[in-house]
Design an enzyme around this catalytic site. Structure first.
Site, PDB file in Angstrom:
ATOM      1  CB  SER A 114      32.060 -42.480  54.735  1.00  0.00           C
ATOM      2  OG  SER A 114      31.917 -42.928  55.977  1.00  0.00           O
ATOM      3  N   GLY A 165      26.020 -37.692  54.602  1.00  0.00           N
ATOM      4  CA  GLY A 165      27.127 -37.234  53.774  1.00  0.00           C
ATOM      5  C   GLY A 165      28.535 -37.039  54.605  1.00  0.00           C
ATOM      6  CD  GLU A 184      26.640 -42.845  62.307  1.00  0.00           C
ATOM      7  OE1 GLU A 184      27.205 -43.653  61.307  1.00  0.00           O
ATOM      8  OE2 GLU A 184      26.758 -41.679  62.306  1.00  0.00           O
ATOM      9  CD  GLU A 188      40.470 -51.811  63.602  1.00  0.00           C
ATOM     10  OE1 GLU A 188      40.602 -52.762  63.577  1.00  0.00           O
ATOM     11  OE2 GLU A 188      39.421 -51.096  63.156  1.00  0.00           O
ATOM     12  CB  SER A 219      22.558 -45.974  54.614  1.00  0.00           C
ATOM     13  OG  SER A 219      23.801 -46.794  54.893  1.00  0.00           O
TER      14      SER A 219
END
Length: 381
Positions: free
Chosen positions: A131, A129, A248, A368, A163
């Site tokens: 984004s 949890g 990750e 970025e 996901s």
């Protein structure tokens, strides 16, 4: 923090060869349909449990918590073989890759005993949890709020691109637990373990271009989280998340999501003796090998107890751009059109990759944002 110049070249332990043979033997006898991007789009809880039975989940967790006390480099070997085969590892992926190590590093004894053995058995899946809508990769801008309540906290807010939340038994939520400090946007964030299902948590599918379902929107509408399910210290969420993202961003999944395409193109080039396709396969494999060594170096740093967030960001940036280049190269040389219903495995795999490719450089932090992390680590920003 490990600087880029401090990392040793990646090397595997002597026992890696026997372990690799063992995994390949298991995969040869397993029943599944290989696919590109299997760590995100391929989920089979029964397959996850089978891996748990063989000791290939929770590999780096201590034995006292149901793990197997093996090194991150040994885990790297297992993960590499599963991804290369396109195995359906999506159900357990997040729990095994990052939530388990995060609970081990920051959790209470109660949390460790509740969740870690179940993760290692392939019986407890987690969602991330982090984004949120309109936040992109700027985790410091999260608007999900955690407010003090009697005996715990109340969560309100929305997470997206979560996901596997529809399969998860719990979700680890990053929320703002203190008012935003204009001088330090990273302060006042905390992590909370929310057990699922929960009547105050709504999980809604976010379907992809081809209609597949692996992403979700998760809405917390006054969800109560007891104090016992706060991960780490309240207000320490940013430090914990930063360490978690090293797991990750640096693994072989950032290199191998499209590996099946390289393998299938190699077979096609060998059959047709196409010199251009063979040169392309050689070029792609040389690039992949160099990236693999970088990913192994980060795994080695993790094994040594480091927090290589800057090198992990670099691996993720380079690796996900490479995955997209694989798709472009195969489209140029394969002589087939993407077709999810084709009897040709290359056409099917290409269709899977084309659909997923737009997300390669977005998930886990946009490239970025990652370049900004690398620039700060190098002292040029």
């Amino acid at each position: 923090m490990a600087n880029l110049s401090e990392l040793e070249p990646g090397t595997l332990p002597p026992e890696a060869g026997a372990l690799r043979d063992e995994v390949r033997e298991f995969l040869a006898g397993a029943s599944f349909t290989p696919r590109c991007d299997s760590w995100l789009t391929g989920a089979d809880p029964a397959f996850s449990r089978a891996l748990g039975e063989r000791g290939w989940l929770g590999m780096t967790l201590p034995e006292r918590y149901g793990g197997h006390g093996r090194s991150p480099l040994e885990r790297f070997v297992v993960i590499e073989e599963l991804l290369a085969a396109g195995a359906p590892v999506g159900a357990h992926w997040i729990a095994d890759r990052q939530t388990g190590p995060s609970i081990l590093a920051n959790g209470t004894e109660e949390q460790k005993r509740r969740f870690l053995p179940a993760i290692a058995r392939g019986e407890c899946f987690f969602g991330i949890g982090m984004s949120e809508p309109d936040s992109g990769s700027d985790l410091a801008s999260v608007r999900t709020r955690a407010e003090r309540a009697d005996g715990g906290w109340t969560l309100r807010g929305t997470k997206v691109w979560t996901s596997g939340a529809h399969l998860a038994h719990a979700i680890l939520v990053l929320a703002r637990s203190e008012p935003l400090d204009a001088g330090d946007r990273h302060a006042g964030l905390s992590q909370f373990i929310v057990a699922l299902p929960d009547e105050r948590v709504a999980i809604r599918p976010i379907r992809g271009l081809s209609g597949e379902h692996h992403f979700n929107e998760v809405v917390f509408d006054g969800t109560f989280v007891p104090d016992a399910m706060v991960l780490g210290r309240p207000g320490d969420g940013w430090r914990q998340v930063t360490a978690e993202l090293a797991y990750e961003r640096s693994g072989p999944e950032r290199l191998l999501s499209t590996f099946m395409l390289i393998r299938l193109l190699h077979g096609r080039a060998a059959d047709t003796a196409d010199p251009a396709a063979r040169r392309t396969v050689g070029r792609l494999m040389a690039r992949l090998w160099a990236l693999r060594q970088a990913s192994l170096a980060v795994a080695g740093a993790l094994a040594a107890g480091g927090t290589p967030d800057v090198p992990a960001a670099l691996v993720k940036d380079l690796g996900t751009r490479f995955e997209n280049e694989v798709v472009d190269a195969v489209r140029e040389h394969a002589g087939v059109e993407p077709d999810p219903g084709s009897p040709d495995p290359l056409a099917r795999a290409l269709a899977q990759a084309v659909v997923q490719a737009p997300g390669f450089t977005l998930r886990g932090g946009t490239n970025e944002i990652l370049r900004g992390i690398v620039a700060r680590g190098l002292g040029v920003r």
